[in-house]
Design an enzyme around this catalytic site. Structure first.
Site, PDB file in Angstrom:
ATOM      1  N   SER A  37      18.152  56.204 128.433  1.00 49.84           N
ATOM      2  CA  SER A  37      18.463  57.231 127.444  1.00 49.84           C
ATOM      3  C   SER A  37      19.634  56.742 126.609  1.00 49.84           C
ATOM      4  O   SER A  37      20.366  55.829 127.022  1.00 49.84           O
ATOM      5  CB  SER A  37      18.848  58.533 128.161  1.00 49.84           C
ATOM      6  OG  SER A  37      19.394  59.481 127.272  1.00 49.84           O
ATOM      7  N   TYR A  84      23.876  63.454 134.874  1.00 49.19           N
ATOM      8  CA  TYR A  84      22.830  62.801 134.084  1.00 49.19           C
ATOM      9  C   TYR A  84      23.371  61.553 133.404  1.00 49.19           C
ATOM     10  O   TYR A  84      22.757  60.478 133.469  1.00 49.19           O
ATOM     11  CB  TYR A  84      22.299  63.792 133.047  1.00 49.19           C
ATOM     12  CG  TYR A  84      21.139  63.282 132.232  1.00 49.19           C
ATOM     13  CD1 TYR A  84      19.841  63.322 132.724  1.00 49.19           C
ATOM     14  CD2 TYR A  84      21.335  62.785 130.948  1.00 49.19           C
ATOM     15  CE1 TYR A  84      18.771  62.874 131.970  1.00 49.19           C
ATOM     16  CE2 TYR A  84      20.275  62.335 130.172  1.00 49.19           C
ATOM     17  CZ  TYR A  84      18.990  62.388 130.696  1.00 49.19           C
ATOM     18  OH  TYR A  84      17.936  61.928 129.927  1.00 49.19           O
TER      19      TYR A  84
END
Length: 262
Positions: A135, A148
């Site tokens: 990501s 995350y």
């Protein structure tokens, strides 16, 4: 870039980028292994793409023992792994308890590590490849997503370690770093914006990409196309790379944004 008769394992295959990969790879003749926690989405994808459905936790070594046996029985080989499973990890450090931290690590890092470890013996035999879905949170920190962000940063370390160790055995390992992608998970993340501003989903996506050079989120099939290239023979010299697919979001010099409004 045909994937005809290649056996490709996809984790997180029931929705989002994993589903888009399954549909694209199947269209090129790949033999699929579809892994995820929920049977219903996997069965829906399998109806459209074919493939072996395996329900379980991609972070679990015990589940992978069963997965590996089933894959060997069905196909006898693995040519590529695309590790799309992920999610969870919201909250700042002080808002994250031990259970939340462990869940974030398992969902975003443990799934990739356990999947790679289980598939590597077969991938060495086939001289195959791995793609880990990272990501732009692997490159920078958003607000209130400590678990995350930390796990996605670690995915790049895992990518490089695997590429270094298994390149001599013919295995390529790369990471893909998307920005906003229109998926069910991202749709859920738009809900607070929609509620706060009284906007619909399209307006929320326009808001979060307003400073992105391309001014839009990616579609899942665009990220799937990048994964397809990375598992194909045309990417045969690429390994250890972290390829950003974010519409240009990560190149923006945030401190200069105020000058655009002069």
């Amino acid at each position: 870039m045909s994937l005809h008769n290649k056996t490709i394992v996809i984790t997180g295959a029931g929705t989002g980028i994993g589903e888009a990969c399954a549909r694209l790879f199947a269209a090129e003749g790949a033999r699929l292994v579809l892994i995820g926690r929920r049977a219903a989405p996997l069965q829906r994808v399998a109806q459209a793409t074919g493939g072996l459905v395996l329900v379980g936790d991609a972070a679990s070594s015990a589940d992978w023992q069963e997965f590996s046996t089933r894959i060997q029985q069905q196909y006898g080989a693995i040519d590529a792994l695309v590790a799309c499973a992920g999610g969870m990890g919201q909250g700042s450090a002080t808002d994250t308890d031990d259970a939340g931290w462990q869940q974030a690590m398992a969902a975003n890092l443990g799934t990739a590590f356990s999947s790679a470890r289980a598939c590597l013996p077969a991938l060495q035999h086939s001289r195959g490849s791995i793609v880990l879905l990272a990501s732009i949170a692997s490159l920078a920190a958003g607000p209130g997503v400590c678990g995350y962000t930390t796990a996605k940063h670690a995915l790049l370390g895992l990518t490089r370690s695997l590429a270094r160790d298994y390149g001599p055995h013919g295995v390529r390992v790369n990471a893909v770093c998307p920005g906003w992608v229109r998926t069910p998970m991202a749709d859920e993340e738009m809900q607070p914006l929609m509620a706060h501003y009284g906007e619909d989903l399209d307006a929320a996506y326009r808001r979060v990409t307003a400073e992105v050079p391309l001014r839009r989120p990616a579609e899942a099939h665009e990220i799937a196309a990048l994964c397809r290239f990375l598992v194909s023979d045309e990417a045969g010299i690429i390994t250890g790379a972290s390829i950003v697919a974010d519409g240009g979001a990560s190149i923006v010099d945030v401190p200069t944004l105020a000058f655009e409004r002069l």
